[in-house]
Design an enzyme around this catalytic site. Structure first.
Site, mmCIF file in Angstrom:
data_model
loop_
_atom_site.group_PDB
_atom_site.id
_atom_site.type_symbol
_atom_site.label_atom_id
_atom_site.label_comp_id
_atom_site.label_asym_id
_atom_site.label_seq_id
_atom_site.Cartn_x
_atom_site.Cartn_y
_atom_site.Cartn_z
ATOM 1 N N TRP A 127 0.951 -1.126 -0.488
ATOM 2 C CA TRP A 127 0.148 -0.248 -0.129
ATOM 3 C C TRP A 127 0.916 1.085 -0.779
ATOM 4 C CZ3 TRP A 127 -2.590 2.385 4.719
ATOM 5 C CH2 TRP A 127 -3.025 3.335 4.601
ATOM 6 N N ASP A 208 -0.608 -5.140 9.511
ATOM 7 C CA ASP A 208 -1.961 -4.564 9.327
ATOM 8 C C ASP A 208 -3.028 -5.292 8.181
ATOM 9 O OD1 ASP A 208 -3.621 -2.606 7.533
ATOM 10 O OD2 ASP A 208 -2.101 -1.733 6.281
ATOM 11 N N ALA A 210 -6.460 -4.340 7.410
ATOM 12 C CA ALA A 210 -7.226 -3.248 6.835
ATOM 13 C C ALA A 210 -8.784 -4.471 6.954
ATOM 14 C CB ALA A 210 -6.857 -2.804 6.419
ATOM 15 N N LYS A 243 -13.509 -0.282 6.386
ATOM 16 C CA LYS A 243 -13.475 -1.610 5.238
ATOM 17 C C LYS A 243 -15.073 -2.515 6.137
ATOM 18 C CE LYS A 243 -9.745 0.248 4.677
ATOM 19 N NZ LYS A 243 -9.213 0.794 3.260
HETATM 20 C C1 PLP Z 1 -3.090 -2.122 3.288
HETATM 21 C C2 PLP Z 1 -4.218 -0.467 3.978
HETATM 22 N N1 PLP Z 1 -4.047 -0.477 5.315
HETATM 23 C C3 PLP Z 1 -4.614 -0.273 5.842
HETATM 24 C C4 PLP Z 1 -5.435 0.697 5.425
HETATM 25 C C5 PLP Z 1 -6.209 2.366 5.910
HETATM 26 O O1 PLP Z 1 -7.832 2.047 5.895
HETATM 27 P P1 PLP Z 1 -8.565 3.438 7.268
HETATM 28 O O2 PLP Z 1 -7.448 4.319 7.190
HETATM 29 O O3 PLP Z 1 -9.559 3.693 6.139
HETATM 30 O O4 PLP Z 1 -8.995 2.294 7.588
HETATM 31 C C6 PLP Z 1 -5.429 0.863 4.093
HETATM 32 C C7 PLP Z 1 -6.593 1.609 3.228
HETATM 33 O O5 PLP Z 1 -6.913 1.592 2.375
HETATM 34 C C8 PLP Z 1 -5.273 -0.503 3.506
HETATM 35 O O6 PLP Z 1 -5.233 -0.696 2.474
#
Ligand code: PLP
Length: 393
Positions: A127, A208, A210, A243
């Site tokens: 990411w 991570d 997510a 999400k």
């Molecule tokens: C791999 C990954 N980590 C973390 C996030 C962070 O998501 P949020 O801050 O919207 O909870 C995202 C969002 O696109 C992601 O794709």
């Protein structure tokens, strides 16, 4: 002060939002931004979320401050969902954060405080925000081998051997499930090997998570976290509910640390709270309250799980339909990897110039690295997308 400021480099994902919005073509297709969409192309408010908001509105008594760690009842409820029965609770501390991104940044700040010379190893494609967040916290990062763009899978052996080059005490960032942007994720047997390597080399996982619930199921997607919780002395973990509750703009996440002992965890918690306090003082409450209400009510929780299950099933169905349409159009099985991938994303194998052509010539928006959000497709858009993609060759 600002005379010499140069324009900041655009974020390759966020910059697509404005371009798409301003595109007047009626048949335009947005596979850029990473949000779930239903068959009508909407990002729905989940039923249980709506109901929780109603209850919150009726019952909320105050909007007074909660503190830098947010709502402990939210953190407790999320601990259950993430760790199941596998958690050594006394060794875990948690703070509510503004989304998963906030959790990543707070944990990066913690590493910078307690182990500033650690290198954080990140997958060789990841990411876009990971490297930026680590750099912003003043941490050094290095890539480990992860993705094979020819086989469209994980290069497990190469990954393990590059991680053997990490020094004891280094940190390894891992996508707990549904790897973004590749969609290529580790199987349980692969996680077992990664776990043994982390243990043997004294490396600290920074997971991570997510997209829990978007891969193989809520519990299935927590396999790595639960394995690490049982096998390893320490772990950093960033989770998001943006999400899996569809509450993207409510900025709801949690930063966890698993330490070697309960005393260590308590000490770490103090530093996490300081990291939060200096960054934003306190996290926003609305999303966390929704999650707490849903998870605390058996009927709402069951309804949320079932709606999340149907979202996951829909994405899996779109993957099958897209791979089939591409097979029919190309007469080859080269896109079958789409079915093996998990979560919202896959790299479809286009260059930045081709991504630009897809946008300019066909009104199809994909990220410049070739990432598509499969969950952004409607059934009716599959054929036009396949036609645009194959017209590039
Ligand atoms: C791999 C990954 N980590 C973390 C996030 C962070 O998501 P949020 O801050 O919207 O909870 C995202 C969002 O696109 C992601 O794709």
């Amino acid at each position: 002060m600002f005379e010499t400021v140069e324009p900041a480099p655009p974020d390759k994902i966020l910059s697509l939002i404005g371009l798409f919005r301003d595109d007047p073509r009626p048949g335009k297709i947005d596979l850029g931004i990473g949000v779930y969409r239903d068959a009508q192309g909407r990002t729905p408010i989940m039923r249980a979320v709506r109901e929780a908001e109603r209850r919150l509105y009726d019952s909320e008594q105050t909007k007074s401050y909660l503190g830098p760690g947010g709502d402990p009842a939210y953190c407790e409820a999320v601990t259950d969902v993430v760790f199941g029965n596998a958690s050594p609770r006394e060794r875990i501390c948690a703070v509510q954060t503004p989304g998963g991104a906030g959790a990543l940044r707070i944990l990066a700040g913690l590493i910078a405080r307690v182990r500033p010379d650690a290198t954080v190893w990140i997958p060789d494609v990841t990411w876009v925000n990971h490297a930026s967040i680590l750099a912003d916290a003043g941490l050094a990062s290095r890539e480990y081998v992860y993705y094979d763009p020819v086989a469209n899978g994980v290069r497990l052996d190469a990954m393990l051997s590059s991680l053997r080059g990490a020094a004891p005490g280094d940190v390894v960032l891992l996508h707990g499930c549904c790897h973004n942007p590749t969609g290529a994720s580790l199987a349980n047997a692969d996680w077992d090997e990664v776990c043994e390597l982390l243990l043997a080399r004294g490396l600290v996982p920074f997971v991570d998570l997510a997209y829990q619930g978007f891969g193989d199921g809520l519990d299935e997607d927590a396999y790595a976290v639960r394995l690490f919780a049982q096998r390893l002395p320490e772990m950093l973990l960033a989770t998001s509910n943006c999400k899996n509750f569809g509450i993207y703009r409510e900025r709801t996440g949690c930063a966890f640390v698993m330490a070697g002992t309960g005393t260590q965890a308590a000490n770490v918690l103090g530093h996490l709270l300081t990291c939060a306090r200096v960054a934003y003082s306190m996290p926003p409450d609305h999303g966390a309250s929704i999650v707490r209400i849903v998870l605390g009510d058996p009927a709402l929780r069951a309804d949320w799980r079932s709606e999340l299950d149907s979202m996951r099933t829909r994405i899996a169905g779109l993957r099958v339909a897209l791979a089939a349409a591409l097979a029919a159009r190309t007469g080859s099985d080269r896109y079958d990897f789409l079915v093996r991938h998990r979560g919202m994303f896959s790299l479809i194998g286009v260059t930045p110039a081709q991504a630009e052509r897809l946008r300019g010539e066909h009104g199809v928006y994909v990220v410049s690295d070739g990432r598509i959000n499969v969950a952004g497709l409607t059934e009716a858009q599959i054929e036009p997308f396949v036609a645009a993609l194959t017209a590039l060759r």
